[in-house]
Enzyme design. Structure first.
Site, PDB file in Angstrom:
ATOM      1  N   HIS A  61       0.667  -1.262  -0.013  1.00 47.77           N
ATOM      2  CA  HIS A  61      -0.119  -0.074  -0.064  1.00 47.77           C
ATOM      3  C   HIS A  61       0.883   1.289  -0.011  1.00 47.77           C
ATOM      4  CE1 HIS A  61      -3.820   1.983   1.621  1.00 47.77           C
ATOM      5  NE2 HIS A  61      -3.057   2.781   0.946  1.00 47.77           N
ATOM      6  N   LEU A  64       1.871   6.928  -5.023  1.00 45.77           N
ATOM      7  CA  LEU A  64       3.219   7.468  -5.756  1.00 45.77           C
ATOM      8  C   LEU A  64       2.577   8.977  -6.417  1.00 45.77           C
ATOM      9  CD1 LEU A  64       4.719   4.186  -7.093  1.00 45.77           C
ATOM     10  CD2 LEU A  64       5.189   5.589  -5.062  1.00 45.77           C
ATOM     11  N   ASN A  95      -5.432   6.137  -6.526  1.00 48.70           N
ATOM     12  CA  ASN A  95      -6.124   7.412  -6.134  1.00 48.70           C
ATOM     13  C   ASN A  95      -5.090   8.457  -6.812  1.00 48.70           C
ATOM     14  OD1 ASN A  95      -4.139   7.037  -4.187  1.00 48.70           O
ATOM     15  ND2 ASN A  95      -5.601   8.332  -2.672  1.00 48.70           N
ATOM     16  N   HIS A 231      -4.808  -1.343   6.161  1.00 47.88           N
ATOM     17  CA  HIS A 231      -4.671  -0.372   7.312  1.00 47.88           C
ATOM     18  C   HIS A 231      -5.637  -0.441   8.406  1.00 47.88           C
ATOM     19  CE1 HIS A 231      -7.535   2.360   5.153  1.00 47.88           C
ATOM     20  NE2 HIS A 231      -6.534   2.771   4.498  1.00 47.88           N
ATOM     21  N   ASN A 294      -6.070   8.718   7.476  1.00 51.81           N
ATOM     22  CA  ASN A 294      -7.073   8.046   7.396  1.00 51.81           C
ATOM     23  C   ASN A 294      -6.304   6.647   7.684  1.00 51.81           C
ATOM     24  OD1 ASN A 294      -9.211   9.533   7.619  1.00 51.81           O
ATOM     25  ND2 ASN A 294      -9.085  10.008   5.469  1.00 51.81           N
ATOM     26  N   ASP A 321       1.120   2.432   3.701  1.00 51.82           N
ATOM     27  CA  ASP A 321       0.018   3.575   3.559  1.00 51.82           C
ATOM     28  C   ASP A 321       0.848   4.839   3.210  1.00 51.82           C
ATOM     29  OD1 ASP A 321      -2.064   4.934   2.460  1.00 51.82           O
ATOM     30  OD2 ASP A 321      -3.097   4.874   4.772  1.00 51.82           O
TER      31      ASP A 321
HETATM   32  C1  NCD Z   1      -4.419   8.763   1.746  1.00 49.37           C
HETATM   33  C2  NCD Z   1      -3.864   9.496   0.645  1.00 49.37           C
HETATM   34  O1  NCD Z   1      -3.362  10.538   1.167  1.00 49.37           O
HETATM   35  O2  NCD Z   1      -3.948   9.097  -0.459  1.00 49.37           O
HETATM   36  N1  NCD Z   1      -4.504   9.400   2.810  1.00 49.37           N
HETATM   37  C3  NCD Z   1      -4.377   8.643   4.087  1.00 49.37           C
HETATM   38  O3  NCD Z   1      -4.682   9.423   5.043  1.00 49.37           O
HETATM   39  N2  NCD Z   1      -4.289   7.276   4.143  1.00 49.37           N
HETATM   40  C4  NCD Z   1      -6.065   8.216   1.200  1.00 49.37           C
HETATM   41  C5  NCD Z   1      -6.658   7.868   2.333  1.00 49.37           C
HETATM   42  O4  NCD Z   1      -6.919   6.689   2.406  1.00 49.37           O
HETATM   43  O5  NCD Z   1      -7.555   8.770   2.784  1.00 49.37           O
END
Ligand code: NCD
Length: 438
Positions: A61, A64, A95, A231, A294, A321
């Site tokens: 996860h 980039l 995303n 996560h 998140n 993440d």
């Molecule tokens: C992620 C992001 O910034 O792309 N941010 C995060 O806090 N994990 C997207 C997301 O899961 O909200």
């Protein structure tokens, strides 16, 4: 992957290979990028005393940001950060802007990710534009090379959930799910609880994660789709995974390094790890947008339960993440700061801090960062003779200070800035090539 082909002899290192159950002091020889029994003539010798050598890390996860937000990160800078963190594979979330939601976009992303310091695997979006209204062509994205699908940033929408699970099962794909019910988050910006009340910030209740986890486990059970929950941040979610596995549901899951080590008191200005003795928070560090993420940093009890679940193997993987954001999006008032923090260069160090604290055995940390996540996306990793050299060598006792000016990532949004952490990667070899050394 780029880098010189490895011809090396690492002597006297602690070799940990979950694939073969090895944990012993020994030598590792690499010839022309392959693990061999005897070093070739002229191989570079590396004194491995004090170093740990393991299979290369695999991150399920990472963000980039290319295309669309390459001021925060590029594939190239993200790969350099990954190699410095000991990763030889990173899975890129879709995303981006535009989202990676078609076979063409997957093909472009696969090509763009080919020349860096780390193997890049692409995760396709589950829905068109990740908007949760129209299914993306999952089978076509799989044929174009997507290793999984995800609407990460959001859960698969309720209206599409049944069809998504059915199509994931039919295509033999893997669904990586960001479990969050927006109707229960309802504007929450940090974990609901006493700290949120004290700080006067709207709370994000654990139920927002748990209800989606339960929905997905039920759908995975009936459709037989392969589900990976990413996560996870609540002890209750781990209990749900245990219960589903006992019923025969095929589910895997990961946790981030920050949810293992930091709790919601960081939003109030604490900088102690979840396992440390209580210390008064520093009010000057309160409301730091770099602690907004998140799912939100959870309670200390949740963090310790997640750590115990890595230790006992319930949690398959530690995934970063890695979510780079420009400084101005994090210096905003807490409730309007962009959620997310970077993790590729600090993941190993946070894991090693837990090992030093006696909360995790080093082989369990290694398995959760290398062989187990790799297996989830069908990659093999081993230090055995004959394997392609895909390894990391790190000094677990060396210390380094997290410094924005020396990070390889194009972003520096982490509350760890200025802190001293254990664990320095000395060498990363991915696919037989030297991708990083210090
Ligand atoms: C992620 C992001 O910034 O792309 N941010 C995060 O806090 N994990 C997207 C997301 O899961 O909200």
């Amino acid at each position: 992957m780029t880098g010189p082909t490895a011809n090396l002899l690492i002597t006297g290192a602690r070799l940990i290979d979950p694939a073969t159950g090895t944990d012993a002091i020994g030598d590792l020889a690499i010839s022309d990028g392959l693990v061999v029994a005897d070093a070739p003539a002229g191989a570079e010798r590396i004194d491995g005393r004090g170093l740990v050598v393991t299979p290369g890390f695999c991150d399920l996860h990472a963000h980039l940001r290319q295309p669309g937000r390459d001021g925060a990160e590029t594939i190239e800078s993200g790969c350099r950060a990954a190699a410095r963190g000991g990763f030889t594979t990173i899975c890129a979330m879709p995303n981006t802007d535009p989202a990676i939601d078609s076979a063409e976009a997957v093909s472009r992303a696969v090509a763009a990710g080919a020349g860096g310091a780390c193997r890049v695997r692409i995760i396709g979006a589950a829905s068109v534009r990740r908007a949760g209204r129209e299914m993306a062509d999952l089978a076509a994205m799989a044929a174009a090379g997507a290793v999984a699908v995800s609407d990460d940033g959001c859960a698969v929408s309720g209206a599409m959930a049944r069809e998504t699970f059915e199509r994931v099962a039919a295509a033999g794909l893997l669904l990586i799910e960001h479990a969050e019910d927006p109707s229960l988050v309802a504007g929450g910006v940090m974990r609901a609880g006493p700290t949120a009340v004290r700080l006067g910030l709207p709370g994000w209740p654990p139920a927002a994660e748990l209800t989606t986890v339960e929905r997905d486990l039920a759908l995975a059970g009936t459709t037989r789709a392969r589900l990976h929950l990413t996560h996870l941040s609540c002890a209750a979610s781990i209990e749900a995974v245990r219960g589903a596995r006992a019923r025969g549901v095929a589910v895997t899951c990961d946790v981030t390094p920050h949810h293992l080590s930091m709790a919601d008191d960081w939003v109030a200005g604490s900088r102690r790890f979840a396992w440390d003795e209580e210390r008064a928070p520093d009010p000057a560090l309160a409301f730091d947008g770099r602690c907004r993420v998140n799912p939100p940093l959870a309670s200390r009890a949740d963090a310790l339960a997640l750590l115990a679940a890595v230790a006992d193997g319930t949690i398959d993987s530690i995934a970063t993440d890695h979510a780079p954001h420009p400084v101005e999006r994090k210096l905003a008032p807490f409730a309007s700061a962009a959620p997310g923090l970077i993790g590729l260069e600090t993941a190993l160090s946070l894991g090693l801090a837990a090992v030093e604290a006696g909360r995790l055995a080093l082989p369990a940390l290694v398995a959760a960062m290398s062989t187990r996540p790799a297996a989830i996306i069908g990659e093999a990793r081993s230090l055995a003779v004959g394997a392609t050299a895909d390894i990391v060598a790190f000094d677990p006792a060396a210390r380094w200070r997290v410094d924005a000016t020396t990070l390889e990532s194009a972003s520096s949004n982490t509350p760890l800035l200025g802190m001293e952490l254990p664990g320095v990667v000395r060498l990363t070899v991915g696919d037989g090539r030297i991708t990083y050394r210090s």
